[in-house]
Structures are given as structure tokens and as C-alpha cells.
Design a protein around this motif. Structure first.
Motif, PDB file in Angstrom:
ATOM      1  N   VAL A  44      31.722  29.993  49.597  1.00 57.46           N
ATOM      2  CA  VAL A  44      32.123  30.986  48.607  1.00 57.46           C
ATOM      3  C   VAL A  44      33.542  31.450  48.892  1.00 57.46           C
ATOM      4  O   VAL A  44      33.998  31.432  50.035  1.00 57.46           O
ATOM      5  CB  VAL A  44      31.165  32.199  48.597  1.00 57.46           C
ATOM      6  CG1 VAL A  44      29.784  31.802  48.124  1.00 57.46           C
ATOM      7  CG2 VAL A  44      31.078  32.855  49.946  1.00 57.46           C
ATOM      8  N   ASP A  47      35.977  36.231  46.077  1.00 60.30           N
ATOM      9  CA  ASP A  47      35.324  36.905  44.950  1.00 60.30           C
ATOM     10  C   ASP A  47      33.838  36.589  44.878  1.00 60.30           C
ATOM     11  O   ASP A  47      33.192  36.856  43.864  1.00 60.30           O
ATOM     12  CB  ASP A  47      35.995  36.495  43.639  1.00 60.30           C
ATOM     13  CG  ASP A  47      37.434  36.953  43.557  1.00 60.30           C
ATOM     14  OD1 ASP A  47      37.740  38.014  44.134  1.00 60.30           O
ATOM     15  OD2 ASP A  47      38.255  36.245  42.917  1.00 60.30           O
ATOM     16  N   GLU A  49      32.422  33.754  44.570  1.00 65.56           N
ATOM     17  CA  GLU A  49      32.126  32.660  43.644  1.00 65.56           C
ATOM     18  C   GLU A  49      31.861  31.409  44.464  1.00 65.56           C
ATOM     19  O   GLU A  49      32.545  31.135  45.445  1.00 65.56           O
ATOM     20  CB  GLU A  49      33.308  32.429  42.699  1.00 65.56           C
ATOM     21  CG  GLU A  49      33.576  33.606  41.787  1.00 65.56           C
ATOM     22  CD  GLU A  49      34.875  33.438  40.998  1.00 65.56           C
ATOM     23  OE1 GLU A  49      35.613  32.455  41.241  1.00 65.56           O
ATOM     24  OE2 GLU A  49      35.149  34.283  40.158  1.00 65.56           O
ATOM     25  N   THR A  51      32.109  27.797  45.573  1.00 66.84           N
ATOM     26  CA  THR A  51      33.135  26.762  45.407  1.00 66.84           C
ATOM     27  C   THR A  51      32.655  25.396  45.882  1.00 66.84           C
ATOM     28  O   THR A  51      33.275  24.387  45.581  1.00 66.84           O
ATOM     29  CB  THR A  51      34.410  27.136  46.193  1.00 66.84           C
ATOM     30  OG1 THR A  51      34.060  27.330  47.562  1.00 66.84           O
ATOM     31  CG2 THR A  51      35.034  28.393  45.618  1.00 66.84           C
TER      32      THR A  51
END
Length: 163
Positions: A44, A47, A49, A51
Motif C-alpha cells: 500500500v 494514502d 491505496e 499498489t
């Protein structure tokens, strides 16, 4: 509800509103245990998210109520995050208090049916309960006397009658 319960109830509501409206803004923004365990195996970014990698969090989708007015710990349409989160908490507390109070009101214990309890009403033994009355009270019926307190066999003040 007794008069003594109201200050306690209102004090508890005030504390809950204060915690939800102000203190909730200072809660941790880091993921909790469930979120972090779902991210194990994934890479991650800053943020949060995903990856790369493979983890259960990749199958996550938006909830059906993601468009609701109080989704994501905020009120939709309010740009200030501090105000949005606080207002969301206050609305949640008030809604919970209203629903809980309504359920307790519906389930409350109601007292027995109101009885007159006035002098002159007939009791279970048939005695009127009024002083100077006649009736087949428990003792009065056996002795044949009248009067006294609630027909409890006190001697009559008038002439005695023979049977």
C-alpha cells in the motif's frame, strides 16, 4: 420514571453528545485490526491505496449504503471535515437515544388497574370497611356483631338481637 432519574439520564446524554460531537474528531485515522489484517500480503502507498501484491482487501467493494447521508463518519454536503464528523456523531447519538427511548417507552411496566379504594367499596370478604357498617366480615360474620373498625367484630353499640 422518577424525578431522580432525569438528571442521570440527561447527564449521560450530554456526555454522549460531547464525545460524539468533539472527541470523535480526534480518533485514530490509522486502520483498525480488521483493516490491517485484510491488507496483509498487499503493498500500500501513503494514502492506503493498494499498489500490488495479493490480499483479501482487493475484493472489497463499496457498501450498498455508501451514498447515504451519514456514510464514512460524516455528513454528506458539509465541506468542513471537523464539523461533518462531529455533526454525524451528534445525529447518531440523538437517533440512537430516540429509538432506544421509544422502545423502552413501549416496553415499560404499567401499574395495575386503578382501584377506587374509597370507604364504602366492597372488599373481598364482603365487608364495606367503613366504621359503623355492617357486613359479613371475617369476625363479624361469626359473632353476629356489627360496627367497629372495618367489621372486625367490635361489639355493637345498640341493643343486642337474639337469633
Amino acid at each position: 420514571m422518577s424525578k431522580r432519574s432525569w438528571p442521570f439520564l440527561l447527564g449521560g446524554l450530554l456526555v454522549a453528545l460531547l464525545l460524539a460531537g468533539v472527541v470523535s474528531n480526534y480518533a485514530s485515522s490509522h486502520p483498525d485490526g480488521l483493516d490491517s489484517s485484510l491488507l496483509k500480503g498487499c503493498t500500500v502507498n501513503a494514502d492506503d491505496e493498494i499498489t500490488g501484491g495479493s490480499c483479501p482487501a482487493q475484493q472489497a467493494r463499496d457498501h450498498e449504503l455508501a451514498d447515504s447521508p451519514l456514510a464514512d463518519y460524516g455528513v454528506r454536503g458539509i465541506g468542513n471535515d471537523f464539523l461533518s464528523t462531529g455533526l454525524s456523531g451528534v445525529l447518531g447519538v440523538l437517533l440512537t437515544f430516540a429509538v432506544g427511548g421509544g422502545l423502552f417507552w413501549l416496553a415499560r411496566r404499567r401499574g395495575p388497574a386503578a382501584s377506587t379504594g374509597a370507604a364504602g367499596s366492597t372488599g373481598a370478604a364482603g365487608s364495606t370497611g367503613a366504621a359503623g357498617s355492617t357486613g359479613p366480615g371475617p369476625v363479624g360474620a361469626a359473632t353476629g356483631s356489627t360496627g367497629g373498625a372495618a367489621g372486625q367484630g367490635a361489639p355493637a353499640s345498640g341493643p343486642a338481637t337474639e337469633r
